[in-house]
Scaffold this active site. Sequence first.
Site, PDB file in Angstrom:
ATOM      1  N   HIS A 193       0.820  -1.222   0.000  1.00 25.11           N
ATOM      2  CA  HIS A 193       0.000   0.000   0.000  1.00 25.11           C
ATOM      3  C   HIS A 193       0.849   1.265   0.000  1.00 25.11           C
ATOM      4  O   HIS A 193       0.330   2.362  -0.244  1.00 25.11           O
ATOM      5  CB  HIS A 193      -0.945  -0.004   1.204  1.00 25.11           C
ATOM      6  N   ARG A 194       2.123   1.167   0.294  1.00 23.60           N
ATOM      7  CA  ARG A 194       2.997   2.336   0.221  1.00 23.60           C
ATOM      8  C   ARG A 194       3.245   2.751  -1.221  1.00 23.60           C
ATOM      9  O   ARG A 194       3.587   3.915  -1.491  1.00 23.60           O
ATOM     10  CB  ARG A 194       4.334   2.034   0.898  1.00 23.60           C
TER      11      ARG A 194
END
Length: 453
Positions: free
Chosen positions: A426-427
Amino acid sequence: MPTPILMPALSPTMEEGTLAKWLVKKGDTVNAGDVIAEIETDKATMEVEAVDEGTIGRLLVDEGTEGVAVNKPIAVLLEEGEGEDALEGYDPSQDSPLGDAPPPKERGGKAGKPAPETESKEKNAAPKAASAKKEPASDAGGKAPPAPETAKGERVFASPLARRIAAQQGIDLAALSGSGPHGRIVKADLEGAPKGAAKSSVTQTTGAAASGPVPTVDPRAFYKDGSYEEVPLDGMRKTIARRLTQSMQEIPHFYLTVDCALDELLVARRKLNEEAGEGVKLSVNDFLIRAAALALIKVPDANVSFAGNALLKHKSADVGIAVALDGGLITPIIRGAEKKGLAEISAEAKSLAARARDKKLKPAEYEGGSFSISNLGMFGIKHFTGVINPPQAAILAVGKGEERPVVKNGKLEIANVMTVTMSCDHRAIDGALGAQFLEAFKSFVEYPARMLL
């Protein structure tokens, strides 16, 4: 002066290895680039080359020794004109960045509690290292200083002789390019280098090889002695435990799942295999590799790696394929898969898998990559989630293709369907971006003719 030959770091993640075989013996003359030993890592067996010329004065580590830490002396090299008398009183461990690291265990040895003497050495390691940093390089008695690091914290690879000369003459090794094996800096690279430019402080590396993560609760406490067999972790299992624990702790995983119809792909595969030449047999996975590669090119923002303060957008689709091994797994990489046809992908995948099982892969064949595919469909698994393999930002878990009831144009029909789940970092990849990738991937799988456009 004698020069130690150190256990090399054959990949950025290597911390220890097994000295599988010596290809030289005491008294042999070697030149830079000569193969002197075979080293087994957790992933492969590789050859080690000499980085300086000289005569083998002593072999310090026996064949078959496991758990040899990177930078541990494994042999001693004598310079031209030196005899065995030069070895009198010489301690190669003093020329190693590891210093007082504990000795490796022999093949077949069992893991156990460290001896009190070893424990005391480990406790005193930090004070010794601190005091060693205070001593100037010129007072080291001719010993090689620890391997330096660049401003970015990257280790500079140089032979012990080159490090010793650089320390004596004040040469900054981080500013040089090495001509030795794997870019290592050797004595010849120091000729003409500016002197007196070396930094005053040196970062010392620790050599204790990391083991697998220790559970917060020891499961032995719940079972009676003799009710189980304790099997020590081998190098591969330690690496898997450490890296995947790190992945789940550091990478915020989220998951996206989609069903893909396989009917047209299976028809295309059957026809291509019927018309293909001898030795060509395409698998469903070959189609999936190409579909993933083309989807990464179509949605380039998903073809990334998270680098702390930046995203690395890869210019090619380097797709890893998970290969099961005895006691573990490895993910060899098909590089530039978007530029390769199905037959080429199939041949390369088979070659990589075969060499992976024989532990003959080179680090460049399984490190890096921009995406991975893990397929458990052949085992009857319908759905699962994969753990992201850093430095990648996504992995696709592929389930079994099977006949399922589906609704088409308001009618119930039977179709071959496969479920895939994408694990995303998700980064680097948000939900909408991951959905765009899966939409592109699904379109290539369900209509394989699009892979020709």
